[in-house]
Design a protein around this motif. Sequence first.
Motif, PDB file in Angstrom:
ATOM      1  N   GLU A 122       0.860  -1.185   0.000  1.00 46.29           N
ATOM      2  CA  GLU A 122       0.000   0.000   0.000  1.00 46.29           C
ATOM      3  C   GLU A 122       0.898   1.238   0.000  1.00 46.29           C
ATOM      4  O   GLU A 122       1.566   1.523   0.994  1.00 46.29           O
ATOM      5  CB  GLU A 122      -0.892  -0.011   1.250  1.00 46.29           C
ATOM      6  CG  GLU A 122      -1.999   1.005   1.212  1.00 46.29           C
ATOM      7  CD  GLU A 122      -2.912   0.896   2.430  1.00 46.29           C
ATOM      8  OE1 GLU A 122      -3.102   1.920   3.110  1.00 46.29           O
ATOM      9  OE2 GLU A 122      -3.408  -0.223   2.702  1.00 46.29           O
ATOM     10  N   ASP A 134      -0.274   3.048 -12.375  1.00 44.22           N
ATOM     11  CA  ASP A 134      -1.629   2.524 -12.634  1.00 44.22           C
ATOM     12  C   ASP A 134      -2.217   1.878 -11.382  1.00 44.22           C
ATOM     13  O   ASP A 134      -3.435   1.905 -11.176  1.00 44.22           O
ATOM     14  CB  ASP A 134      -1.592   1.460 -13.751  1.00 44.22           C
ATOM     15  CG  ASP A 134      -1.241   2.037 -15.110  1.00 44.22           C
ATOM     16  OD1 ASP A 134      -1.226   3.274 -15.252  1.00 44.22           O
ATOM     17  OD2 ASP A 134      -0.967   1.235 -16.024  1.00 44.22           O
ATOM     18  N   ASN A 135      -1.357   1.291 -10.565  1.00 46.84           N
ATOM     19  CA  ASN A 135      -1.816   0.524  -9.399  1.00 46.84           C
ATOM     20  C   ASN A 135      -1.883   1.329  -8.106  1.00 46.84           C
ATOM     21  O   ASN A 135      -2.233   0.779  -7.064  1.00 46.84           O
ATOM     22  CB  ASN A 135      -0.915  -0.700  -9.198  1.00 46.84           C
ATOM     23  CG  ASN A 135      -1.086  -1.718 -10.306  1.00 46.84           C
ATOM     24  OD1 ASN A 135      -2.197  -1.939 -10.783  1.00 46.84           O
ATOM     25  ND2 ASN A 135       0.002  -2.322 -10.765  1.00 46.84           N
ATOM     26  N   GLY A 143      -3.442   3.740  -5.328  1.00 41.98           N
ATOM     27  CA  GLY A 143      -4.828   3.932  -4.888  1.00 41.98           C
ATOM     28  C   GLY A 143      -5.267   5.388  -4.923  1.00 41.98           C
ATOM     29  O   GLY A 143      -4.458   6.298  -5.117  1.00 41.98           O
ATOM     30  N   LYS A 144      -6.562   5.613  -4.701  1.00 41.08           N
ATOM     31  CA  LYS A 144      -7.141   6.962  -4.750  1.00 41.08           C
ATOM     32  C   LYS A 144      -6.568   7.883  -3.675  1.00 41.08           C
ATOM     33  O   LYS A 144      -6.526   9.100  -3.856  1.00 41.08           O
ATOM     34  CB  LYS A 144      -8.662   6.887  -4.563  1.00 41.08           C
ATOM     35  CG  LYS A 144      -9.395   6.352  -5.776  1.00 41.08           C
ATOM     36  CD  LYS A 144     -10.889   6.316  -5.513  1.00 41.08           C
ATOM     37  CE  LYS A 144     -11.631   5.707  -6.706  1.00 41.08           C
ATOM     38  NZ  LYS A 144     -13.077   5.562  -6.441  1.00 41.08           N
ATOM     39  N   GLN A 145      -6.170   7.313  -2.548  1.00 44.77           N
ATOM     40  CA  GLN A 145      -5.663   8.135  -1.441  1.00 44.77           C
ATOM     41  C   GLN A 145      -4.202   8.529  -1.650  1.00 44.77           C
ATOM     42  O   GLN A 145      -3.687   9.393  -0.938  1.00 44.77           O
ATOM     43  CB  GLN A 145      -5.792   7.365  -0.109  1.00 44.77           C
ATOM     44  CG  GLN A 145      -7.199   6.908   0.228  1.00 44.77           C
ATOM     45  CD  GLN A 145      -8.206   8.043   0.169  1.00 44.77           C
ATOM     46  OE1 GLN A 145      -7.987   9.106   0.730  1.00 44.77           O
ATOM     47  NE2 GLN A 145      -9.315   7.811  -0.531  1.00 44.77           N
ATOM     48  N   ASN A 189      -3.437   6.635 -16.491  1.00 42.37           N
ATOM     49  CA  ASN A 189      -4.472   5.756 -15.933  1.00 42.37           C
ATOM     50  C   ASN A 189      -4.459   5.673 -14.413  1.00 42.37           C
ATOM     51  O   ASN A 189      -5.137   4.823 -13.839  1.00 42.37           O
ATOM     52  CB  ASN A 189      -4.321   4.333 -16.498  1.00 42.37           C
ATOM     53  CG  ASN A 189      -4.409   4.304 -18.007  1.00 42.37           C
ATOM     54  OD1 ASN A 189      -3.396   4.184 -18.687  1.00 42.37           O
ATOM     55  ND2 ASN A 189      -5.607   4.448 -18.539  1.00 42.37           N
ATOM     56  N   THR A 190      -3.691   6.548 -13.774  1.00 41.90           N
ATOM     57  CA  THR A 190      -3.591   6.433 -12.321  1.00 41.90           C
ATOM     58  C   THR A 190      -4.848   6.969 -11.634  1.00 41.90           C
ATOM     59  O   THR A 190      -5.467   7.933 -12.111  1.00 41.90           O
ATOM     60  CB  THR A 190      -2.341   7.158 -11.782  1.00 41.90           C
ATOM     61  OG1 THR A 190      -2.192   6.853 -10.402  1.00 41.90           O
ATOM     62  CG2 THR A 190      -2.428   8.677 -11.958  1.00 41.90           C
ATOM     63  N   LYS A 191      -5.217   6.349 -10.515  1.00 45.50           N
ATOM     64  CA  LYS A 191      -6.353   6.809  -9.701  1.00 45.50           C
ATOM     65  C   LYS A 191      -5.871   7.803  -8.639  1.00 45.50           C
ATOM     66  O   LYS A 191      -6.661   8.442  -7.968  1.00 45.50           O
ATOM     67  CB  LYS A 191      -7.027   5.601  -9.033  1.00 45.50           C
ATOM     68  CG  LYS A 191      -7.635   4.605 -10.003  1.00 45.50           C
ATOM     69  CD  LYS A 191      -8.328   3.449  -9.316  1.00 45.50           C
ATOM     70  CE  LYS A 191      -7.362   2.423  -8.757  1.00 45.50           C
ATOM     71  NZ  LYS A 191      -6.630   1.655  -9.772  1.00 45.50           N
ATOM     72  N   ALA A 192      -4.535   7.894  -8.496  1.00 47.25           N
ATOM     73  CA  ALA A 192      -3.958   8.750  -7.461  1.00 47.25           C
ATOM     74  C   ALA A 192      -4.107  10.231  -7.802  1.00 47.25           C
ATOM     75  O   ALA A 192      -4.344  10.593  -8.957  1.00 47.25           O
ATOM     76  CB  ALA A 192      -2.482   8.403  -7.290  1.00 47.25           C
ATOM     77  N   LYS A 193      -3.936  11.087  -6.798  1.00 44.10           N
ATOM     78  CA  LYS A 193      -3.959  12.543  -7.014  1.00 44.10           C
ATOM     79  C   LYS A 193      -2.695  12.929  -7.779  1.00 44.10           C
ATOM     80  O   LYS A 193      -1.599  12.508  -7.409  1.00 44.10           O
ATOM     81  CB  LYS A 193      -4.006  13.281  -5.674  1.00 44.10           C
ATOM     82  CG  LYS A 193      -5.214  12.919  -4.814  1.00 44.10           C
ATOM     83  CD  LYS A 193      -5.181  13.701  -3.503  1.00 44.10           C
ATOM     84  CE  LYS A 193      -6.105  13.089  -2.472  1.00 44.10           C
ATOM     85  NZ  LYS A 193      -5.524  11.894  -1.810  1.00 44.10           N
ATOM     86  N   GLN A 194      -2.842  13.744  -8.818  1.00 42.62           N
ATOM     87  CA  GLN A 194      -1.732  14.010  -9.743  1.00 42.62           C
ATOM     88  C   GLN A 194      -1.051  15.357  -9.488  1.00 42.62           C
ATOM     89  O   GLN A 194      -1.727  16.378  -9.329  1.00 42.62           O
ATOM     90  CB  GLN A 194      -2.244  13.982 -11.185  1.00 42.62           C
ATOM     91  CG  GLN A 194      -2.880  12.652 -11.576  1.00 42.62           C
ATOM     92  CD  GLN A 194      -3.356  12.630 -13.009  1.00 42.62           C
ATOM     93  OE1 GLN A 194      -2.991  13.479 -13.829  1.00 42.62           O
ATOM     94  NE2 GLN A 194      -4.193  11.649 -13.348  1.00 42.62           N
TER      95      GLN A 194
END
Length: 487
Positions: free
Chosen positions: A194, A226-227, A229-231, A249-254
Amino acid sequence: MNSLIDILYKVTINTVVGSTNVFIRNIHFNSRSVAVNDLFVAIKGSVVNGHNYIESAIQQGAIAIVCEQLPKNLKEGISYIVVENSSSALAIMSSNYYGNPSSNLKLVGVTGTNGKTTIATLLFQLFKNAGYKVGLLSTVVIKVDNKDYKATHTTPDSLTINHYLKEMNNEGVEFCFMEVSSHGIHQKRTEGLEFAGGVFTNLTHDHLDYHDTFAEYRDVKKSFFDNLGKQAFALTNADDKNGAIMLQNTKAKQYKYGLKNYADYKAQILENSFSGMLLKVNESEVWTKLIGDFNASNVLAIYATAELLGLEKTEILRLISALESVSGRFQYMISEDKITAIVDYAHTPDALKNVLETINSIRTKNEELITVVGCGGDRDKTKRPRMGHIASALSTKAIFTSDNPRTEVPESIIEDIEKGVEPQNFKKTLSIVDRKQAIKTACQLANAGDIILIAGKGHETYQEINGVRTNFDDFKIVEELLKQLQK
């Protein structure tokens, strides 16, 4: 002891033969390490296929086998778990086995061709100086707060990673900074972890001995983002065109950092010398002992990461000004004869170009710049001519020598390097196979005010020839030679 069913949580399973209601003492992927009540994971490696050692593992006491293909002869009382990918399964099981230690601290992964070690190590240093308990997983060393352990790979195997993360939990570590290599990502070593954030430095010509194409190398790095997490946060270098690809494609904050292009975190070099740089970071000025454009980019990544992890801006600037350079990364000394010797890990064309351009931007051009450089054996051969071209074009003299030849003939490696030298630079080059003799020659050629760059090995304290490692420390050797040859 952990139950097998708990260890297998979140693993993609195809088939189960036998019971998952058994207790496991340890997990191993090397059959020679297996003992009674252990779990053996059969991994298909590039050299060795662990499936050939399932029988041996059972004879040594394994009670459970994780594999991609069932063996022909199944043993009574043994649990067989068939999975999609054994490496991926090992990573997830390792995390489960050690109680998912990455979720109990803020883990930040640093990936890219150059700068990983510098950024991860200096973040460790900065957070330690800020009063936190910190961990480090790097090429050079593994640190659990105040304890040091020897590192063997840029990204250790997943069992080792989780073992040390668990140690960090036990020591109350709050933050951990980890180098994440393309090999490590490709071999699934970071799965099941994580991450609080990921940092991308740059992508240049390297590891094409392992990855078939540059696109594959890039996409493997991208899969790390890509892997996330959102947090988590994803911080990339706006000055590298591949930085934008990492974020697709990342879900993370950019977030982005950069010296040249639009970014959330900007820096400008105001002054540059061998003693350090004055930088303007966003709207504030800070002095750093680090040197060169590439280190300005590294400092900016460190500043951004520290802020994203919650440190206060003025505190970060104060801590940056106290950072010491990393061993073997633009590590320099000045002899009594006023000869400057610089040792740097630059072993890719881009890294070598960065270091030489930095030196050339600081020097007055009245001094000689003598570069000693080689290329590693059994590694990407296509970069060798480029290294020769850069060293000869950007130095007043270039000495081509051995790096770690490994199983290759050193002379043939040097011949590959020489192919990149343009005709107008032929007279500027020498080839000396023995690395110590090459460094000695550079010292003999240098006069007061001259600069010697010894590139390629940096922090390494050995040289590997035909599978044998002997003690070899570039910095110690040049230091001793300059003392002996005082003019």
